[in-house]
Design an enzyme around this catalytic site. Structure first.
Site, PDB file in Angstrom:
ATOM      1  N   TRP A   1       0.826  -1.215   0.000  1.00  0.00           N
ATOM      2  CA  TRP A   1       0.000   0.000   0.000  1.00  0.00           C
ATOM      3  C   TRP A   1       0.853   1.255   0.000  1.00  0.00           C
ATOM      4  O   TRP A   1       0.537   2.236  -0.681  1.00  0.00           O
ATOM      5  CB  TRP A   1      -0.994  -0.022   1.168  1.00  0.00           C
TER       6      TRP A   1
ATOM      7  N   ASP B   1      -1.301   6.462   6.372  1.00  0.00           N
ATOM      8  CA  ASP B   1      -2.424   5.644   5.894  1.00  0.00           C
ATOM      9  C   ASP B   1      -2.707   4.594   6.965  1.00  0.00           C
ATOM     10  O   ASP B   1      -2.052   3.567   7.032  1.00  0.00           O
ATOM     11  CB  ASP B   1      -2.049   4.978   4.564  1.00  0.00           C
TER      12      ASP B   1
ATOM     13  N   LYS C   1     -12.519  -1.676   7.518  1.00  0.00           N
ATOM     14  CA  LYS C   1     -11.898  -2.618   8.453  1.00  0.00           C
ATOM     15  C   LYS C   1     -12.459  -2.342   9.856  1.00  0.00           C
ATOM     16  O   LYS C   1     -13.343  -3.050  10.302  1.00  0.00           O
ATOM     17  CB  LYS C   1     -10.371  -2.499   8.420  1.00  0.00           C
TER      18      LYS C   1
END
Ligand code: PMP
Length: 359
Positions: A102, A171, A195
Site C-alpha cells: 500500500w 495511511d 476494516k
C-alpha cells in the site's frame, strides 16, 4: 448458513450488535418512517448523526481541537492522490516510506503530482521488516513524509511513530481504532472505513487545521480537504448509509471501553495466534518479531499442497476468508476489532487439529 467467523482483510467483519441495530432500524429510522438511506443528508436527524459521529470519534481518539475530522468518499486510494494535491505544489518533494504494497501504491500515485523521495523501500525483503529510522534517507526539503503504519497484505506494523520535522501523513486504513494514537504527532491520518470503522464507501481523514490551506489551486473542489472541513463533510451528497454504520460502530466501541480496551484485547488475540504459529513446525510467519501486525497475521503451511484442504476444512468449520493475499500466498487471518477472542481461539484450535491430522 448461520453466521461465521470472518477473517477477511476487508470488507471486514462488523460487530454483531451493530448489525442487529441496523436490522432493527432499517424500515423506520428514528421515527422518520423511512430507512436512513432514504433520508436527506440535510435533515435534522442526519445532521445530528454526523455531529454525534464526529463528537464520539474525537473522544475515542482524543483528537485535539486544532484538527479537522472529515468523511470523504473514495476510500484510502483517493487519499493517495489527495495527499499530494493538498500538501504539495508541482516540483515539491515528498518523502515516502515503503514497507508494503500500500505504501508503494501511495508513492506511485504521488509521483504523478510531485517529486517523490523513497526514504526506504523493503520490497527486496518481501516486506518482512521495518529498518530503523536512522537508516532512512529523507529529503531535507520534503513537504511531508508518508508512511503506512500497518501494511495489510504483508502484516507489518510500526510499533512507534516516526520522528519528522515535516508533517507526517499516515495511511491508517488497517489499524485505526485498534489502539490509542497520539494524534498531535501527525499532520494527516487517513483510513478507508471497511476494516475497523464500517462499510466501504466512506473514508476518515483527520487533518491538522494549519494544513488545510496548502492545496494547489487547480485541485478539484471535491478533492480538497478544506471543502469537507467547511461543510460537515457534505461537499456533495455523502455516503449516508456508510456514515450511519460508522456512527453505530463508534457507539459500540465506546461501550466496549474505547480504544484502550481494544488495544488490550487486540494484544491478547494477536499474541495467542503468533504463539500458536511460532510454537509449531507446521505453520510459520516470516515477519520480524519487532514489527508484526496485530491486525493482519499471514502464515504459511510447511506443505503448500495442503493449502486448499486447509481452506476447505476451515470454511466448513465456520472460519472464513483465511486465504492469504496472492502476493504472499498461504493464509492470512485479519483480526480487526469485530473479530472476537472466541473466533481467534476457535481458529487456533482448528489449526492444532489440522496439524495433528495432516501435518
Ligand atoms: N491502504 C491500506 C493499508 C489498505 O489496507 C487498503 C485496502 N485494503 C487501502 C489502502 C486501499 O483502500 P481503499 O480500497 O479504501 O481505497
Amino acid at each position: 448458513m448461520s453466521r461465521v467467523y470472518n477473517f477477511s482483510a476487508g470488507p471486514a467483519a462488523l460487530p454483531l450488535q451493530v448489525l442487529e441495530k441496523i436490522r432493527n432500524e432499517v424500515l423506520d429510522w428514528q421515527g422518520t418512517g423511512m430507512s436512513v438511506m432514504e433520508v436527506s443528508h440535510r435533515s435534522k436527524q442526519f445532521i445530528e448523526l454526523a455531529e454525534r459521529a464526529e463528537f464520539n470519534l474525537r473522544n475515542i481518539l482524543q483528537i485535539p481541537d486544532d484538527y479537522s475530522v472529515i468523511f470523504p468518499q473514495g476510500g484510502a486510494t483517493m487519499q493517495m492522490s489527495m495527499a499530494p494535491l493538498n500538501l504539495s505544489e508541482p516540483g515539491d518533494t515528498a518523502d515516502y516510506v515503503i514497507t508494503g504494497s500500500w505504501g508503494k501504491k501511495a508513492a506511485v500515485e504521488a509521483a504523478k503530482f510531485c517529486k517523490t523521495n523513497i526514504a526506504v523501500d523493503t520490497s527486496d525483503k518481501n516486506f518482512t521488516c521495518i529498518p530503523n529510522q536512522s537508516t532512512w534517507s529523507c529529503n531535507e526539503n520534503a513537504v511531508y513524509l508518508h508512511y503506512t503504519p500497518n501494511e495489510t497484505i504483508a502484516g507489518v506494523e510500526f510499533h512507534y511513530i516516526p520522528k519528522t520535522k515535516t508533517p507526517l501523513v499516515a495511511d491508517m486504513s488497517s489499524n485505526i481504532l485498534s489502539q490509542p494514537i497520539d494524534v498531535k504527532k501527525f499532520g494527516v491520518i487517513y483510513a478507508g472505513a471497511q476494516k475497523n470503522i464500517g462499510p466501504a464507501g466512506i473514508t476518515l481523514v483527520i487533518i491538522k487545521n494549519q494544513l488545510l490551506n496548502r492545496f494547489r489551486k487547480n485541485t478539484p473542489h471535491l478533492m480538497t480537504w478544506k471543502s469537507y472541513s467547511e461543510s460537515l463533510s457534505m461537499t456533495n451528497t455523502p455516503p449516508t448509509f456508510a456514515w450511519y454504520v460508522a456512527d453505530i460502530v463508534f457507539q459500540w466501541l465506546i461501550e466496549q471501553g474505547g480504544v484502550e480496551s481494544m488495544a488490550l484485547i487486540n494484544e491478547r488475540k494477536s499474541k495467542k495466534l503468533y504463539d500458536a504459529i511460532d510454537r509449531s513446525n507446521f505453520y510459520s510467519n516470516p515477519v520480524s518479531k519487532d514489527c508484526r501486525s496485530k491486525m493482519n497475521i499471514p502464515f504459511i503451511l510447511a506443505d503448500a499442497s495442503l493449502d486448499e484442504l486447509f481452506l476447505k476444512q476451515s470454511h466448513a468449520t465456520g472460519l472464513t476468508n483465511l486465504k492469504g493475499h496472492r502476493s504472499v500466498g498461504g493464509m492470512r487471518a485479519s483480526i480487526y476489532n469485530a473479530v472476537s477472542e472466541n473466533a481467534v481461539d476457535t481458529l487456533i484450535e482448528f489449526m492444532h487439529e489440522f496439524e495433528r491430522t495432516k501435518g
